[in-house]
Design a protein around this motif. Structure first.
Motif, PDB file in Angstrom:
ATOM      1  N   SER A  81       0.779  -1.246   0.000  1.00 30.75           N
ATOM      2  CA  SER A  81       0.000   0.000   0.000  1.00 30.75           C
ATOM      3  C   SER A  81       0.811   1.296   0.000  1.00 30.75           C
ATOM      4  O   SER A  81       0.225   2.377   0.002  1.00 30.75           O
ATOM      5  CB  SER A  81      -0.913   0.012   1.234  1.00 30.75           C
ATOM      6  OG  SER A  81      -0.147   0.256   2.408  1.00 30.75           O
ATOM      7  N   ASN A  83       3.238   4.097  -1.556  1.00 30.92           N
ATOM      8  CA  ASN A  83       3.743   4.623  -2.827  1.00 30.92           C
ATOM      9  C   ASN A  83       5.262   4.679  -2.914  1.00 30.92           C
ATOM     10  O   ASN A  83       5.833   4.409  -3.975  1.00 30.92           O
ATOM     11  CB  ASN A  83       3.173   6.027  -3.062  1.00 30.92           C
ATOM     12  CG  ASN A  83       1.820   5.957  -3.746  1.00 30.92           C
ATOM     13  OD1 ASN A  83       1.702   5.411  -4.831  1.00 30.92           O
ATOM     14  ND2 ASN A  83       0.789   6.478  -3.108  1.00 30.92           N
ATOM     15  N   THR A 121      -8.712   2.337  -3.722  1.00 32.85           N
ATOM     16  CA  THR A 121      -8.210   3.677  -3.395  1.00 32.85           C
ATOM     17  C   THR A 121      -8.647   4.714  -4.435  1.00 32.85           C
ATOM     18  O   THR A 121      -8.915   4.361  -5.593  1.00 32.85           O
ATOM     19  CB  THR A 121      -6.665   3.638  -3.335  1.00 32.85           C
ATOM     20  OG1 THR A 121      -6.158   4.956  -3.251  1.00 32.85           O
ATOM     21  CG2 THR A 121      -6.064   2.977  -4.575  1.00 32.85           C
ATOM     22  N   ASP A 122      -8.665   5.973  -4.009  1.00 34.56           N
ATOM     23  CA  ASP A 122      -8.980   7.055  -4.962  1.00 34.56           C
ATOM     24  C   ASP A 122      -7.837   7.292  -5.952  1.00 34.56           C
ATOM     25  O   ASP A 122      -8.018   7.946  -6.979  1.00 34.56           O
ATOM     26  CB  ASP A 122      -9.316   8.355  -4.224  1.00 34.56           C
ATOM     27  CG  ASP A 122      -8.208   8.873  -3.325  1.00 34.56           C
ATOM     28  OD1 ASP A 122      -7.168   8.191  -3.186  1.00 34.56           O
ATOM     29  OD2 ASP A 122      -8.373   9.967  -2.755  1.00 34.56           O
ATOM     30  N   TYR A 147       1.754   1.669  -7.687  1.00 33.52           N
ATOM     31  CA  TYR A 147       0.781   1.193  -6.683  1.00 33.52           C
ATOM     32  C   TYR A 147      -0.663   1.366  -7.194  1.00 33.52           C
ATOM     33  O   TYR A 147      -1.422   0.380  -7.278  1.00 33.52           O
ATOM     34  CB  TYR A 147       1.023   1.885  -5.331  1.00 33.52           C
ATOM     35  CG  TYR A 147      -0.173   1.883  -4.413  1.00 33.52           C
ATOM     36  CD1 TYR A 147      -0.693   0.689  -3.912  1.00 33.52           C
ATOM     37  CD2 TYR A 147      -0.802   3.074  -4.063  1.00 33.52           C
ATOM     38  CE1 TYR A 147      -1.816   0.692  -3.070  1.00 33.52           C
ATOM     39  CE2 TYR A 147      -1.904   3.084  -3.227  1.00 33.52           C
ATOM     40  CZ  TYR A 147      -2.413   1.894  -2.739  1.00 33.52           C
ATOM     41  OH  TYR A 147      -3.516   1.909  -1.923  1.00 33.52           O
ATOM     42  N   ASN A 176      -7.285   9.264   1.601  1.00 31.68           N
ATOM     43  CA  ASN A 176      -6.235   8.976   2.597  1.00 31.68           C
ATOM     44  C   ASN A 176      -6.790   8.795   4.004  1.00 31.68           C
ATOM     45  O   ASN A 176      -7.424   9.707   4.538  1.00 31.68           O
ATOM     46  CB  ASN A 176      -5.243  10.135   2.654  1.00 31.68           C
ATOM     47  CG  ASN A 176      -4.316  10.170   1.472  1.00 31.68           C
ATOM     48  OD1 ASN A 176      -4.764  10.323   0.338  1.00 31.68           O
ATOM     49  ND2 ASN A 176      -3.026  10.036   1.720  1.00 31.68           N
ATOM     50  N   PRO A 202      10.360  15.104   7.129  1.00 33.43           N
ATOM     51  CA  PRO A 202      10.723  15.323   5.720  1.00 33.43           C
ATOM     52  C   PRO A 202       9.514  15.656   4.839  1.00 33.43           C
ATOM     53  O   PRO A 202       8.711  14.784   4.519  1.00 33.43           O
ATOM     54  CB  PRO A 202      11.320  13.965   5.315  1.00 33.43           C
ATOM     55  CG  PRO A 202      10.647  12.965   6.206  1.00 33.43           C
ATOM     56  CD  PRO A 202      10.265  13.662   7.475  1.00 33.43           C
ATOM     57  N   TYR A 204       8.057  16.450   1.333  1.00 34.81           N
ATOM     58  CA  TYR A 204       8.492  16.234  -0.052  1.00 34.81           C
ATOM     59  C   TYR A 204       8.193  17.462  -0.918  1.00 34.81           C
ATOM     60  O   TYR A 204       7.082  18.022  -0.868  1.00 34.81           O
ATOM     61  CB  TYR A 204       7.755  15.048  -0.686  1.00 34.81           C
ATOM     62  CG  TYR A 204       8.002  13.681  -0.075  1.00 34.81           C
ATOM     63  CD1 TYR A 204       9.054  13.444   0.813  1.00 34.81           C
ATOM     64  CD2 TYR A 204       7.167  12.611  -0.399  1.00 34.81           C
ATOM     65  CE1 TYR A 204       9.264  12.171   1.350  1.00 34.81           C
ATOM     66  CE2 TYR A 204       7.372  11.345   0.132  1.00 34.81           C
ATOM     67  CZ  TYR A 204       8.415  11.138   1.015  1.00 34.81           C
ATOM     68  OH  TYR A 204       8.608   9.892   1.538  1.00 34.81           O
ATOM     69  N   ARG A 211      -4.209  16.297   0.120  1.00 38.16           N
ATOM     70  CA  ARG A 211      -4.890  15.023   0.344  1.00 38.16           C
ATOM     71  C   ARG A 211      -6.213  15.283   1.068  1.00 38.16           C
ATOM     72  O   ARG A 211      -6.353  16.267   1.797  1.00 38.16           O
ATOM     73  CB  ARG A 211      -4.009  14.081   1.195  1.00 38.16           C
ATOM     74  CG  ARG A 211      -2.663  13.689   0.515  1.00 38.16           C
ATOM     75  CD  ARG A 211      -2.921  12.822  -0.699  1.00 38.16           C
ATOM     76  NE  ARG A 211      -1.717  12.371  -1.393  1.00 38.16           N
ATOM     77  CZ  ARG A 211      -1.190  12.958  -2.470  1.00 38.16           C
ATOM     78  NH1 ARG A 211      -1.736  14.069  -2.961  1.00 38.16           N
ATOM     79  NH2 ARG A 211      -0.124  12.447  -3.070  1.00 38.16           N
ATOM     80  N   ASN A 247       0.060  19.243   2.442  1.00 36.03           N
ATOM     81  CA  ASN A 247       0.958  18.576   3.398  1.00 36.03           C
ATOM     82  C   ASN A 247       1.578  19.581   4.359  1.00 36.03           C
ATOM     83  O   ASN A 247       1.830  19.257   5.525  1.00 36.03           O
ATOM     84  CB  ASN A 247       2.053  17.826   2.634  1.00 36.03           C
ATOM     85  CG  ASN A 247       1.472  16.684   1.819  1.00 36.03           C
ATOM     86  OD1 ASN A 247       0.390  16.190   2.127  1.00 36.03           O
ATOM     87  ND2 ASN A 247       2.173  16.284   0.768  1.00 36.03           N
ATOM     88  N   ARG A 271       8.891  13.097  -4.237  1.00 28.10           N
ATOM     89  CA  ARG A 271       8.564  11.716  -4.643  1.00 28.10           C
ATOM     90  C   ARG A 271       8.440  11.679  -6.171  1.00 28.10           C
ATOM     91  O   ARG A 271       7.802  12.576  -6.748  1.00 28.10           O
ATOM     92  CB  ARG A 271       7.237  11.352  -3.976  1.00 28.10           C
ATOM     93  CG  ARG A 271       6.599  10.072  -4.443  1.00 28.10           C
ATOM     94  CD  ARG A 271       5.227   9.850  -3.775  1.00 28.10           C
ATOM     95  NE  ARG A 271       5.341   9.351  -2.424  1.00 28.10           N
ATOM     96  CZ  ARG A 271       4.304   9.161  -1.604  1.00 28.10           C
ATOM     97  NH1 ARG A 271       3.081   9.436  -2.010  1.00 28.10           N
ATOM     98  NH2 ARG A 271       4.483   8.693  -0.390  1.00 28.10           N
ATOM     99  N   HIS A 274       4.776  12.271  -8.202  1.00 26.11           N
ATOM    100  CA  HIS A 274       3.952  12.661  -7.047  1.00 26.11           C
ATOM    101  C   HIS A 274       2.600  13.226  -7.501  1.00 26.11           C
ATOM    102  O   HIS A 274       2.551  14.227  -8.232  1.00 26.11           O
ATOM    103  CB  HIS A 274       4.734  13.719  -6.261  1.00 26.11           C
ATOM    104  CG  HIS A 274       4.294  13.900  -4.863  1.00 26.11           C
ATOM    105  ND1 HIS A 274       5.043  14.599  -3.942  1.00 26.11           N
ATOM    106  CD2 HIS A 274       3.193  13.481  -4.197  1.00 26.11           C
ATOM    107  CE1 HIS A 274       4.421  14.605  -2.782  1.00 26.11           C
ATOM    108  NE2 HIS A 274       3.284  13.940  -2.914  1.00 26.11           N
TER     109      HIS A 274
END
Ligand code: NAD
Ligand code: DAU
Length: 339
Positions: A81, A83, A121-122, A147, A176, A202, A204, A211, A247, A271, A274
């Protein structure tokens, strides 16, 4: 009901096991879980005497067929699950998420199960620009990384089994989740644990990725509503209660709740691939199932930070790797598949 809950030792699966036993104590619950790094039998410690636990792989056809003989309903959570891991090891995602789902579907079909609920998942819908649009049941599939590509493939197989073989399926595509038992590699539990230990968090890229956060209890209620009132062959999108944040906004809320300042933010490399924003329109679930999320983000985050404070031993065992010993001690064996 006689339920098989796959992935029931993971984050959402274990919350669902607790939720189901509390609200449907008359039902029989079997959990099938491979106990990968993300599976933790400690998540089920308080209910382990009320369930049948089978350590095993959903891709193991013989095992799966032997279990479903005594089952009428499958609620399928088991998956790879995360990413960040999907970019490093896509094959394990294809194996578990596609082949594993196929194996369960085949077992459900050939044993005449009454319901197969697939937890998706969405992310299968791709991503949205900042500030515009939402996903719903009619959004075309457009996954952008490995994923969600594997989850999309699984969703297609679930639908195909309904259309081709008449298997009574339902699917949920949820945004999420956060809450108790969330493995501390995902942003919310990772940041809570880091901040508590005085470590930086951290963020990203530019931190402006958005989300749509749903408390895991609302997700469990949504799956319950689909199992009890959903139409066979249908998909339902589930999302959070006014809980879309970037985020960076999320991080600032966690800093405030843990008494840290912005010097704990560390911007790191982004990421790959992303997704910019996810947002769910849950109108269908509201009108057809009378379901809507109840827990807003501020209340849910406060309760979640408190849960992690109250369960420091659970966190320590994960951070040190000791959690994987619990299965061996509880059942006195390591490799056996059935208990
Ligand atoms: P998780 O990674 O916390 O747990 C996955 C569980 O599946 C673990 O217990 C693991 O041991 C088990 N598992 C993995 N491979 C297996 C295999 N081959 N055989 C048997 N068990 C196996 O995941 P989660 O966050 O609880 O997600 C559960 C489901 O919900 C997944 O299908 C995921 O795609 C979906 N989902 C998650 C979110 C989210 O925000 N976490 C949102 C929407 C949908
Ligand atoms: O939308 C549903 C999906 O939500 C589920 O299908 C996935 O299983 C689940 O993991 C989650 O996926 P995300 O990739 O959105 O979750 P994650 O917690 O990994 O990341 C959330 C956001 O935070 C994302 O924009 C990346 C960012 N992030 C994440 C981590 C772990 C950071 O900035 N720093 C981090 O250290």
């Amino acid at each position: 009901m006689k339920l098989l809950i796959t992935g029931g030792a993971g984050f959402i699966g274990s919350n669902f096991v607790h939720y189901w036993l509390k609200n449907h104590p008359e039902d029989e619950v079997t959990v099938l879980d491979k106990l990968t790094y993300a599976g933790n039998l400690r998540n089920l410690e308080t209910v382990v005497d009320k369930i049948k636990f089978v350590k095993g792989d959903i891709c193991d056809r013989e095992l799966v067929f032997s279990i479903v003989k005594d089952i009428d309903t499958i609620v399928h959570f088991a998956a790879e699950s995360h990413n960040d891991r999907a970019a490093m090891d896509p094959e394990s995602f294809v194996r578990t998420n596609v082949l594993g789902t196929f194996t369960l579907l085949d077992a459900a079909r050939l044993n005449g199960l009454k319901r197969f609920h697939h937890v998706s998942t969405d992310e299968v819908f791709g991503h949205l620009p900042l500030g515009a649009g939402f996903f719903n049941e009619n959004t075309p599939y457009a996954p952008r990384s490995t994923y969600p590509a594997s989850k999309a493939a699984a969703d297609h197989f679930v639908r195909a089994y309904h259309i081709t073989f008449g298997l009574p399926v339902t699917i949920s595509n949820c945004s999420n989740n956060y809450g108790p038992y969330h493995f501390p590699e995902k942003i919310i539990p990772l940041f809570i644990c880091n901040l508590k230990e005085g470590k930086k968090v951290p963020v990203y890229g530019d931190g402006l990725y958005v989300r749509d956060w749903i408390h895991v209890e609302d997700h469990c209620r949504g799956i319950e509503a689909i199992l009890l009132k959903g139409k066979i062959g249908e998909t339902y999108c589930l999302g959070g209660k006014d809980s879309e944040v970037s985020n960076l906004e999320l991080t600032k809320k966690l800093l405030a709740l843990t008494g840290r300042d912005e010097s704990f933010i560390e911007y790191v490399k982004d990421r790959p691939g992303h997704d910019r924003r996810y947002s769910i329109d849950y109108t269908k679930a509201k009108s057809e199932l009378d379901w809507e999320p109840r827990i807003n983000l501020d209340d849910g985050l406060k309760a979640t930070v408190q849960w992690y404070a109250d369960n420091q031993a659970w966190v320590d065992k994960i951070r040190s790797g000791v959690y994987q010993e619990y299965y061996k001690r509880q059942y006195g064996k390591d490799e056996s598949l059935t208990l």
